[in-house]
Design an enzyme around this catalytic site. Structure first.
Site, mmCIF file in Angstrom:
data_model
loop_
_atom_site.group_PDB
_atom_site.id
_atom_site.type_symbol
_atom_site.label_atom_id
_atom_site.label_comp_id
_atom_site.label_asym_id
_atom_site.label_seq_id
_atom_site.Cartn_x
_atom_site.Cartn_y
_atom_site.Cartn_z
ATOM 1 N N HIS A 75 24.100 -12.928 -6.730
ATOM 2 C CA HIS A 75 25.107 -13.123 -7.782
ATOM 3 C C HIS A 75 25.632 -14.543 -7.681
ATOM 4 O O HIS A 75 26.066 -14.975 -6.613
ATOM 5 C CB HIS A 75 26.258 -12.130 -7.625
ATOM 6 C CG HIS A 75 25.913 -10.745 -8.101
ATOM 7 N ND1 HIS A 75 26.721 -10.019 -8.940
ATOM 8 C CD2 HIS A 75 24.827 -9.974 -7.872
ATOM 9 C CE1 HIS A 75 26.153 -8.861 -9.203
ATOM 10 N NE2 HIS A 75 24.999 -8.790 -8.561
ATOM 11 N N TYR A 204 36.673 -8.511 -11.372
ATOM 12 C CA TYR A 204 37.940 -8.270 -10.662
ATOM 13 C C TYR A 204 39.026 -8.352 -11.726
ATOM 14 O O TYR A 204 39.280 -9.427 -12.261
ATOM 15 C CB TYR A 204 38.177 -9.336 -9.598
ATOM 16 C CG TYR A 204 37.291 -9.243 -8.370
ATOM 17 C CD1 TYR A 204 35.971 -9.684 -8.394
ATOM 18 C CD2 TYR A 204 37.788 -8.724 -7.172
ATOM 19 C CE1 TYR A 204 35.171 -9.607 -7.262
ATOM 20 C CE2 TYR A 204 36.990 -8.648 -6.031
ATOM 21 C CZ TYR A 204 35.682 -9.083 -6.081
ATOM 22 O OH TYR A 204 34.899 -9.006 -4.959
ATOM 23 N N PRO A 293 39.767 -5.054 1.307
ATOM 24 C CA PRO A 293 38.418 -5.300 0.788
ATOM 25 C C PRO A 293 38.322 -6.264 -0.393
ATOM 26 O O PRO A 293 37.219 -6.624 -0.793
ATOM 27 C CB PRO A 293 37.953 -3.894 0.355
ATOM 28 C CG PRO A 293 39.209 -3.142 0.079
ATOM 29 C CD PRO A 293 40.254 -3.689 1.009
ATOM 30 N N LYS A 297 35.222 -9.573 2.626
ATOM 31 C CA LYS A 297 34.988 -10.359 3.841
ATOM 32 C C LYS A 297 34.629 -9.519 5.069
ATOM 33 O O LYS A 297 34.137 -10.066 6.072
ATOM 34 C CB LYS A 297 36.236 -11.192 4.177
ATOM 35 C CG LYS A 297 36.393 -12.409 3.292
ATOM 36 C CD LYS A 297 35.468 -13.525 3.747
ATOM 37 C CE LYS A 297 35.233 -14.570 2.698
ATOM 38 N NZ LYS A 297 34.048 -14.347 1.863
ATOM 39 N N TYR A 385 34.792 -17.291 -1.157
ATOM 40 C CA TYR A 385 34.069 -16.051 -1.475
ATOM 41 C C TYR A 385 32.617 -16.117 -1.003
ATOM 42 O O TYR A 385 32.082 -15.160 -0.458
ATOM 43 C CB TYR A 385 34.134 -15.804 -2.987
ATOM 44 C CG TYR A 385 33.779 -14.385 -3.401
ATOM 45 C CD1 TYR A 385 34.777 -13.431 -3.610
ATOM 46 C CD2 TYR A 385 32.453 -13.995 -3.601
ATOM 47 C CE1 TYR A 385 34.464 -12.133 -3.988
ATOM 48 C CE2 TYR A 385 32.132 -12.710 -3.983
ATOM 49 C CZ TYR A 385 33.139 -11.775 -4.179
ATOM 50 O OH TYR A 385 32.817 -10.492 -4.551
HETATM 51 C C1 PHB Z 1 31.592 -3.172 -3.215
HETATM 52 O O1 PHB Z 1 30.676 -3.252 -4.038
HETATM 53 O O2 PHB Z 1 31.735 -2.174 -2.494
HETATM 54 C C2 PHB Z 1 32.598 -4.258 -3.121
HETATM 55 C C3 PHB Z 1 32.362 -5.452 -3.773
HETATM 56 C C4 PHB Z 1 33.306 -6.469 -3.710
HETATM 57 C C5 PHB Z 1 34.470 -6.274 -2.997
HETATM 58 C C6 PHB Z 1 34.704 -5.094 -2.326
HETATM 59 C C7 PHB Z 1 33.754 -4.075 -2.389
HETATM 60 O O3 PHB Z 1 35.411 -7.256 -2.973
#
Ligand code: PHB
Length: 394
Positions: A75, A204, A293, A297, A385
């Site tokens: 990505h 997000y 989460p 990280k 990130y």
């Molecule tokens: C996930 O796909 O589980 C996931 C992706 C990004 C995050 C947290 C979890 O920031």
């Protein structure tokens, strides 16, 4: 009581413990890995899905996982959504790096397969009870094996890679909990569903109804989360209610719905142990720290700890040089606190606190605009990130 001997005793067969044993083996250093869980349980527990570029490079260049490149998806950006509009953070353009969507349990399957093929000593179903003689030259893991029989493993180094409820931590910090700690007044409600992706990249989304993250797993399975009360019972929602919660938090996108086959509530904690090493015992991964989460990280930070510790163990065990082990905590903490900040920042910027005032809400939109409307802001997010350079790469 059976006493076994090895050079490095690793408690925990998660990403940190398995990767450490893999890297040590490549340097000719034997280890025993033990975990209270079964192989089946380890390979099927659903965890996070995003790997930093540096994590992918370690996994692929050391032969720990080839599948990350063939089965994982690169990505090159994410979308931040707020106030009814989406804003792309273009990692490729901003920092020339990317991340990979490749679920943690797939990383674990790859690592276990590679280790077992190399004849590694991994003990599933063996529970560590405590660590003795941490300060001496021969620390010991006192454990109970799968048949309930006591077992001792004596080593030159003991590593606690045994997750947030670490048993090894007590031998390092003097208590099971000793650390810097922060709790958050919200959690994530996570679902897995059978549906095609709803967007090309992760979304997000900050909305007046709370945060949502639209993530992915494959062409046919998707992972999504929405902010919820930490005390919520995952079974208290019908599937219709779950889709309603998710849909209203991503205005502007119509989510592709499908049968929900897994649901869970993830609590949010920020934690860093007061000490990461005492004598011949060191902590890595979630045993040393946990992050909420939102910044993706957790596993990446575990891998970064392992890279630093493995180099220190090579110096000690192959050359008798203790200096890098003495520096382990300081070196690892440098990145750990940056990742703590990033995870806290993404969390506080995107979630709606239950007691948020109108001022807080409007300030938060100001913060989000400050990030997306500034190249410096977007670049900081992209750098963090996709992951800062790994310390200590050979
Ligand atoms: C996930 O796909 O589980 C996931 C992706 C990004 C995050 C947290 C979890 O920031």
């Amino acid at each position: 009581m059976t006493t076994e001997r090895t050079r490095v005793a690793i408690v925990g067969a998660g990403p940190a413990g398995l990767l450490l044993s893999h890297l040590l083996a490549q340097a000719g250093i034997d280890s025993i890995v033990l975990d209270s869980r079964s192989r089946e349980e380890i390979e099927h527990t659903i965890r996070a899905g995003i790997l930093e570029q540096g994590t992918v490079e370690i996994l692929s260049s050391t032969g720990a996982s080839d599948r990350v490149l063939t089965e994982g998806n690169r990505h090159d950006g994410i979308e931040l959504r707020f106030a009814g509009a989406g804003h792309r953070i273009d990692f490729a353009e901003l920092v020339g790096r990317g991340v990979w969507l490749y679920p943690q349990h797939e990383v674990l399957r790859d690592l276990i397969a590679v280790r077992l093929a190399a004849g590694a000593d991994i003990r599933f179903g063996v529970t560590a009870d405590r660590v003795e003689d941490a300060a001496g030259d021969r620390p010991r893991v006192v454990a109970t094996d799968a048949a309930g029989e006591p077992l001792e493993i004596e080593a030159e180094i003991v590593v606690g890679a045994d997750g947030s409820r670490s048993v090894v931590r007590a031998a390092v910090t003097g208590s099971q909990t000793g650390g810097y700690f922060r709790e958050y007044p919200f959690a994530w409600f996570g679902i897995l569903c059978e549906a095609p992706p709803s967007a090309d990249e992760l979304i997000y989304s900050n909305s007046p109804d709370g945060f949502a993250l639209i993530s992915q797993r494959s062409a046919t399975v998707q992972r999504m989360y929405f902010q919820c009360d930490p005390e919520v019972d995952p079974e208290s929602y019908s599937e219709e209610q779950l889709w309603e919660e998710l849909q209203k938090r991503v205005p502007g996108t119509t989510l592709n719905e499908g049968p929900i086959f897994q649901r869970d509530v993830l609590r949010f904690r920020s934690f860093v142990a007061h000490e990461l090493r005492r004598g011949r015992v060191a902590l890595v991964g979630d045993a040393a720290h946990t992050v909420p989460p939102t910044g993706a990280k957790g596993m990446n930070l575990a891998v970064a700890d392992v890279v630093v510790l493995e180099r220190a163990l090579r110096a000690l065990l192959l050359e008798g040089d203790e200096r890098l082990l003495d520096d382990y905590a300081e070196t690892a903490l440098h990145r750990i606190w940056k990742a703590q900040h990033f995870s806290w920042w993404m969390t506080s910027m995107l979630h709606v606190a239950p007691d948020a005032s109108d001022f807080d809400r409007l300030r938060q939109l100001g913060e989000l605009r400050s990030v997306v409307e500034s190249e410096a802001g977007r670049r900081y997010l992209a750098e963090a990130y996709t992951g800062w350079p790994l310390e200590g790469l050979a």
